[in-house]
Write an enzyme that holds these catalytic residues in place. Structure first.
Site, PDB file in Angstrom:
ATOM      1  N   GLY A  11       0.500  -0.981   0.234  1.00 57.80           N
ATOM      2  CA  GLY A  11       0.488  -0.222  -0.386  1.00 57.80           C
ATOM      3  C   GLY A  11       0.895   1.609   0.287  1.00 57.80           C
ATOM      4  O   GLY A  11       1.844   1.290   0.678  1.00 57.80           O
ATOM      5  N   ASN A  14      -1.556   7.546   1.828  1.00 59.11           N
ATOM      6  CA  ASN A  14      -1.731   8.509   2.387  1.00 59.11           C
ATOM      7  C   ASN A  14      -0.975   8.051   3.893  1.00 59.11           C
ATOM      8  O   ASN A  14       0.286   8.522   4.032  1.00 59.11           O
ATOM      9  CB  ASN A  14      -3.190   9.558   2.941  1.00 59.11           C
ATOM     10  CG  ASN A  14      -2.191  10.629   3.537  1.00 59.11           C
ATOM     11  OD1 ASN A  14      -2.730  10.710   4.969  1.00 59.11           O
ATOM     12  ND2 ASN A  14      -1.589  11.617   3.250  1.00 59.11           N
ATOM     13  N   TRP A  15      -1.223   7.186   4.428  1.00 62.22           N
ATOM     14  CA  TRP A  15      -0.548   6.495   5.594  1.00 62.22           C
ATOM     15  C   TRP A  15       0.506   5.723   5.260  1.00 62.22           C
ATOM     16  O   TRP A  15       1.473   4.908   5.846  1.00 62.22           O
ATOM     17  CB  TRP A  15      -1.781   6.172   6.522  1.00 62.22           C
ATOM     18  CG  TRP A  15      -1.908   5.220   7.788  1.00 62.22           C
ATOM     19  CD1 TRP A  15      -2.083   4.015   8.306  1.00 62.22           C
ATOM     20  CD2 TRP A  15      -0.921   5.226   8.733  1.00 62.22           C
ATOM     21  NE1 TRP A  15      -1.820   3.912   9.273  1.00 62.22           N
ATOM     22  CE2 TRP A  15      -0.666   4.430   9.551  1.00 62.22           C
ATOM     23  CE3 TRP A  15       0.250   6.862   8.507  1.00 62.22           C
ATOM     24  CZ2 TRP A  15      -0.130   4.837  11.013  1.00 62.22           C
ATOM     25  CZ3 TRP A  15       0.985   6.672   9.965  1.00 62.22           C
ATOM     26  CH2 TRP A  15       1.269   5.470  10.880  1.00 62.22           C
ATOM     27  N   LYS A 121      -7.813   0.174   9.641  1.00 58.33           N
ATOM     28  CA  LYS A 121      -8.759   0.639  10.961  1.00 58.33           C
ATOM     29  C   LYS A 121      -9.836   0.296   9.797  1.00 58.33           C
ATOM     30  O   LYS A 121     -10.579   1.340   8.912  1.00 58.33           O
ATOM     31  CB  LYS A 121      -8.453   1.900  10.714  1.00 58.33           C
ATOM     32  CG  LYS A 121      -7.432   2.274  11.320  1.00 58.33           C
ATOM     33  CD  LYS A 121      -6.995   3.873  12.202  1.00 58.33           C
ATOM     34  CE  LYS A 121      -5.735   3.978  12.916  1.00 58.33           C
ATOM     35  NZ  LYS A 121      -5.412   5.527  12.803  1.00 58.33           N
ATOM     36  N   ALA A 155      -2.189  10.462   9.005  1.00 60.14           N
ATOM     37  CA  ALA A 155      -0.518  10.747   8.657  1.00 60.14           C
ATOM     38  C   ALA A 155       0.018  11.712   8.063  1.00 60.14           C
ATOM     39  O   ALA A 155       1.410  11.314   8.502  1.00 60.14           O
ATOM     40  CB  ALA A 155      -1.823   9.206   6.773  1.00 60.14           C
ATOM     41  N   LYS A 206     -13.496   4.066  15.785  1.00 60.69           N
ATOM     42  CA  LYS A 206     -13.235   5.381  16.527  1.00 60.69           C
ATOM     43  C   LYS A 206     -13.487   5.927  14.835  1.00 60.69           C
ATOM     44  O   LYS A 206     -14.048   7.118  15.265  1.00 60.69           O
ATOM     45  CB  LYS A 206     -12.444   5.657  16.289  1.00 60.69           C
ATOM     46  CG  LYS A 206     -10.733   5.067  16.167  1.00 60.69           C
ATOM     47  CD  LYS A 206     -10.313   6.268  15.209  1.00 60.69           C
ATOM     48  CE  LYS A 206      -9.605   5.340  13.862  1.00 60.69           C
ATOM     49  NZ  LYS A 206      -8.454   6.310  13.315  1.00 60.69           N
TER      50      LYS A 206
END
EC number: 1.1.1.8
Length: 350
Positions: A11, A14-15, A121, A155, A206
């Site tokens: 991947g 962004n993160w 997440k 991120a 969350k």
């Protein structure tokens, strides 16, 4: 692992790109790791040039982490199997919807003694109702252990080098040290706990609460109301883990993966931001994703749908009025302004 440990990042959003800065720097600096880190990049054309070529020539992911240089030892690879085949540690950091397909592609093509860690997440719908944790899907498909990393880690702030904490959930102690070594940095402090399921569930739930916080911001209801939504959200997170993953420790919710991640996401994350715009603009979530997220997907609304599916199957919607209301708002069954009426008589108040 006597030989040097090979690392692959699956991947490059962004993160994924932000974490590549830390992982790449650690792989270059620490003797136990192979210096070259592969990063699977979904190939896209940017101004007539392949994204992988841009990353490998300029060491910058100009689409998803503009303005931040990646370490030169992080190598973008457009072929998933090619990127992952030599890895001892596979870091999964892609939207959760892609995981089953990616695992099918990787089955039998990776080292049998590899380990995985999921930074994803969200979770998937299990067949016949319920929720499938991403780490469980990875373990089931690839037949390798899978830890998780979750925390208050926006991120762009991680990429800037601002101080933060994170939580690694790892049921097998023997992998805890190598994973901490791989991710720990001066500005990125790691706590390893064994309560992996609770760590992962916190990371997904969350995002639902953050949508609620965004609705409150869009309705201009103020900080007291937002604090109430965050608190009730935390209580529903704890109750959800209690019901569906019994045996988890309450202390896990006070790690970075729990209350800290909840706070930062409800004030600074994309789920909050898009949910606020959903209220103020009247546009659909799909349109706002295209406009505001550069083609990336929100995790909150699909996670709310998967959670609702599970609650409905167990007849528990009324015990989770906040999660239920947020799902109904995301799917246009309720108006955002109805949120407060849904939580006014919360079980917490009885």
């Amino acid at each position: 692992m006597a030989e040097k440990v090979n690392v692959c990042i699956v991947g490059s959003g962004n993160w994924g790109s932000a974490i590549a800065k830390i992982v790449g720097a650690n792989a270059a600096a620490l003797p136990e790791f192979e210096e070259r880190v592969t990063m699977f990049v979904y190939e896209e054309m940017i101004d007539g040039k392949k994204l992988t070529e841009i990353i490998n020539e300029t060491h910058e992911n100009v689409k998803y982490l503009k303005g931040h240089k990646l370490p030169t030892n992080v190598v973008a690879v457009p072929d998933l199997v090619e990127a992952a085949k030599n890895a001892d540690i596979l870091i999964f950091v892609v939207p959760h919807q892609f995981i089953p397909n990616f695992c099918k592609q990787l089955l039998g093509k990776i080292k049998p003694n590899a380990i995985a860690i999921s930074l994803i997440k969200g979770f998937d719908k299990a067949e016949g109702g319920g929720i499938d944790l991403i780490s469980h899907i990875i373990t089931r498909h690839l037949k390798i252990p899978c830890a998780v990393l979750m925390g208050a880690n926006l991120a762009n702030e991680v990429a800037e080098g601002n101080f933060c904490e994170t939580t690694i959930g790892c049921t097998d102690k023997k992998y805890g040290k190598v994973l901490r070594d791989l991710f720990q940095a001066n500005h990125f402090r790691v706590v390893v706990v064994e309560d992996a399921e609770a760590v992962e569930v916190c990371g997904a739930l969350k995002n639902i609460v953050a949508c609620g916080a965004g609705f409150v911001d869009g309705l201009k209801l103020g900080d007291n109301t937002k604090a109430a939504v965050i608190r009730l959200g935390l209580m529903e997170m704890i109750r959800f883990v209690d019901v569906f993953y019994p045996g988890s420790k309450l202390s896990t919710f006070f790690e970075s993966c729990g209350v800290a991640d909840l706070i930062t996401t409800c004030y600074g994350g994309r789920n909050r931001r898009v949910s606020e715009a959903f209220v103020t603009s009247g546009k659909t979530i799909e349109d706002l994703e295209k406009e505001m997220l550069n083609g990336q997907k929100l995790q909150g609304p699909p996670t709310a749908e998967e959670v609702n599916y599970m609650l409905k199957n167990k007849g528990l919607e009324d015990k989770f009025p906040l999660f239920t209301a947020i799902h109904k708002i995301c799917t246009n069954q309720l108006k955002p302004k109805d949120l407060i009426d849904c939580i006014r008589n919360h079980p917490e108040h009885m």
